[in-house]
Design a protein around this motif. Structure first.
Motif, PDB file in Angstrom:
ATOM      1  N   ASP A 146       0.851  -1.185   0.000  1.00 43.90           N
ATOM      2  CA  ASP A 146       0.000   0.000   0.000  1.00 43.90           C
ATOM      3  C   ASP A 146       0.887   1.235   0.000  1.00 43.90           C
ATOM      4  OD1 ASP A 146      -2.548   1.352   2.258  1.00 43.90           O
ATOM      5  OD2 ASP A 146      -1.806   2.004   0.332  1.00 43.90           O
ATOM      6  N   LEU A 148       0.194   4.243  -0.037  1.00 46.05           N
ATOM      7  CA  LEU A 148      -0.308   5.362   0.752  1.00 46.05           C
ATOM      8  C   LEU A 148       0.124   5.263   2.215  1.00 46.05           C
ATOM      9  CD1 LEU A 148      -3.923   5.652  -0.665  1.00 46.05           C
ATOM     10  CD2 LEU A 148      -1.879   6.882  -1.363  1.00 46.05           C
ATOM     11  N   ARG A 202      -9.555   9.784   0.741  1.00 44.28           N
ATOM     12  CA  ARG A 202      -8.444   9.180  -0.003  1.00 44.28           C
ATOM     13  C   ARG A 202      -8.796   8.994  -1.472  1.00 44.28           C
ATOM     14  NH1 ARG A 202      -6.241   4.022   3.204  1.00 44.28           N
ATOM     15  NH2 ARG A 202      -4.623   4.194   1.607  1.00 44.28           N
ATOM     16  N   LEU A 206      -6.784  10.557  -4.575  1.00 41.94           N
ATOM     17  CA  LEU A 206      -6.331   9.753  -5.710  1.00 41.94           C
ATOM     18  C   LEU A 206      -6.771  10.384  -7.023  1.00 41.94           C
ATOM     19  CD1 LEU A 206      -5.148   7.234  -7.036  1.00 41.94           C
ATOM     20  CD2 LEU A 206      -7.307   6.050  -6.554  1.00 41.94           C
ATOM     21  N   LYS A 209      -4.630  13.315  -8.039  1.00 39.17           N
ATOM     22  CA  LYS A 209      -3.283  13.003  -8.532  1.00 39.17           C
ATOM     23  C   LYS A 209      -3.222  12.906 -10.049  1.00 39.17           C
ATOM     24  CE  LYS A 209      -1.296  10.476  -4.607  1.00 39.17           C
ATOM     25  NZ  LYS A 209      -0.704   9.187  -4.190  1.00 39.17           N
ATOM     26  N   TYR A 220      -2.298   3.480 -10.418  1.00 41.73           N
ATOM     27  CA  TYR A 220      -3.682   3.872 -10.094  1.00 41.73           C
ATOM     28  C   TYR A 220      -4.432   2.702  -9.442  1.00 41.73           C
ATOM     29  CZ  TYR A 220      -8.503   5.387 -10.903  1.00 41.73           C
ATOM     30  OH  TYR A 220      -9.821   5.721 -10.757  1.00 41.73           O
ATOM     31  N   GLU A 223      -3.257   1.865  -5.779  1.00 40.64           N
ATOM     32  CA  GLU A 223      -3.808   2.765  -4.760  1.00 40.64           C
ATOM     33  C   GLU A 223      -5.310   2.543  -4.589  1.00 40.64           C
ATOM     34  OE1 GLU A 223      -2.694   6.763  -4.579  1.00 40.64           O
ATOM     35  OE2 GLU A 223      -0.687   6.499  -5.395  1.00 40.64           O
TER      36      GLU A 223
END
Length: 313
Positions: A146, A148, A202, A206, A209, A220, A223
Motif C-alpha cells: 500500500d 499510501l 483518499r 487519488l 493526482k 492507479y 492505490e
C-alpha cells in the motif's frame, strides 16, 4: 434415437451455414477451452460478410451456461482484401465462483437481414483447480503493498536530527500549556474520523493526482485497491489487506456484512485489479473510471444509518 437427433441437428447447422456461405461466413473462436478458476476465456464470434450486409448477433450475455462476462463486449470491424468486412464480437468470460466445474454456453444465433439464420454450437468449457505451481505463485502475489501507508524509518529524515536538540524544550512547553488550558476549560472529546470519511477523502486525493488521466494505470489500481481493502478492514473488521483475494472474498461472503450485489462487485473489481497488478493486464481508461465509480459507490452504500438520537437532532 439420440444418435439420429444428433445427426439431424448437425445436418441442420451445416445446411444453415452453407445456405449463407456465398454471402456470410461465421465461426466461433473459444480459447482456451480449459482454464484454472482464476483465469478468463476468450469467446469470439467472427463474421465475414459483404460490406453492406446487415448482420446481427442475438444477445449472448444471458446464455453463457453459468459463466459470467468479465467487462463489456468489444465489437471490432475491419475491411477484407476482397471488399468484404470482418466483424468480431469479443467476450471475456470467467467462472462465477472460485470452484472447478464444466460450463456449456448455448449456441450463438446470427441473423442476416434477408432472413437467413446461422447457428454456431458452443464448445464445453472446463474450469479446473489450480496446480501446485499456480497455487504457489498465487501465494507469492498475496502481500499487497500500500503506497499510501509506506513509512520511512525515522532516522532517514534529516529533520529528525535537526530537531532532536529542541525536542525536550518543546515537549516541556507543550506539557505546561496543556495543563494550563486543561484548567481553563473542560476538555472537548476528540472526534474520531469514521472509516467512510477517510475512504472518501483518499478517493478524492487519488482522483486529484491524475494517475488515470496520465495513463499511469498500474499505480492507479494499486492505490485504488488499497483504499478499498483498508476501508473494508476498518468498516467491517474483515482484515482485508493481509489476505489473498480468494481468502478475502470467502470471508466477506460468510460474514453476512455485505449484500450479494456488493460481493459480486468486490469479486469483479479485486480480480480485475489483481490482473492489472500481477498479470500485466492492460486496463482501459473507461474501465478505470468505472472501477473508481464502483468503489466510491460501495463506500457510500455501506455508510451506516444514523442512530435515532442523531436523526432526531
Amino acid at each position: 434415437m439420440r444418435r439420429w437427433c444428433f445427426l439431424f441437428t448437425a445436418v441442420a447447422v451445416i445446411a444453415s451455414v452453407a445456405h449463407a456461405a456465398g454471402e456470410v461466413d461465421a465461426r466461433l473462436e473459444v480459447e482456451p477451452k480449459e482454464i484454472p478458476w482464476h483465469k478468463t476465456v476468450s469467446f469470439a464470434v467472427v463474421i465475414e460478410a459483404p460490406a453492406d450486409a446487415e448482420v446481427t448477433v442475438d444477445d449472448v450475455m444471458d446464455h453463457l451456461g453459468g459463466l459470467q462476462p468479465f467487462g463489456d463486449v468489444v465489437i471490432k470491424t475491419e475491411p477484407l482484401p476482397d471488399g468484404r468486412k470482418r466483424t468480431t464480437h469479443q467476450y471475456t468470460l470467467e467462472s462465477p465462483k472460485a470452484e472447478p466445474g464444466s460450463f456449456q454456453p448455448e449456441p450463438v444465433i446470427i441473423r442476416v437481414k434477408d432472413g437467413d439464420t446461422i447457428t454456431l454450437p458452443s464448445p464445453e468449457i472446463k474450469v479446473r483447480e489450480l496446480t501446485p505451481e499456480e497455487e504457489a505463485q498465487a501465494q507469492e502475489m498475496a502481500p499487497i503493498l500500500d503506497p499510501l501507508n509506506v513509512k520511512k524509518r525515522f532516522w532517514e529524515y534529516w529533520q529528525f536530527w535537526a530537531g532532536i536538540a529542541a525536542a525536550a524544550v518543546i515537549a516541556t512547553t507543550a506539557f505546561v500549556l496543556y495543563r494550563w488550558f486543561k484548567r481553563q476549560r473542560p476538555a472537548k472529546p476528540q472526534r474520531i474520523v469514521p472509516p467512510w470519511e477517510t475512504a472518501l477523502s483518499r478517493l478524492a486525493a487519488l482522483e486529484a493526482k491524475g494517475l488515470r488521466d496520465s495513463g499511469r494505470l498500474d499505480a492507479y489500481y494499486v492505490e485504488l485497491s488499497a483504499i478499498l481493502r483498508h476501508y473494508i478492514e476498518d468498516r467491517f473488521d474483515l482484515r482485508a489487506p493481509e489476505r489473498t483475494t480468494p481468502e478475502f472474498l470467502a470471508e466477506a461472503a460468510g460474514g453476512g456484512a455485505l449484500s450479494d450485489d456488493q460481493q459480486r462487485m468486490l469479486a469483479s473489481f479485486l480480480r480485475y485489479s489483481d490482473r492489472v497488478k500481477f498479470a500485466k493486464f492492460e486496463p482501459t481508461m473507461d474501465d478505470a473510471a468505472r472501477n473508481y465509480t464502483d468503489v466510491k459507490r460501495f463506500v457510500e452504500e455501506t455508510v451506516p444509518a444514523p442512530a435515532p438520537e442523531e436523526a432526531a437532532a
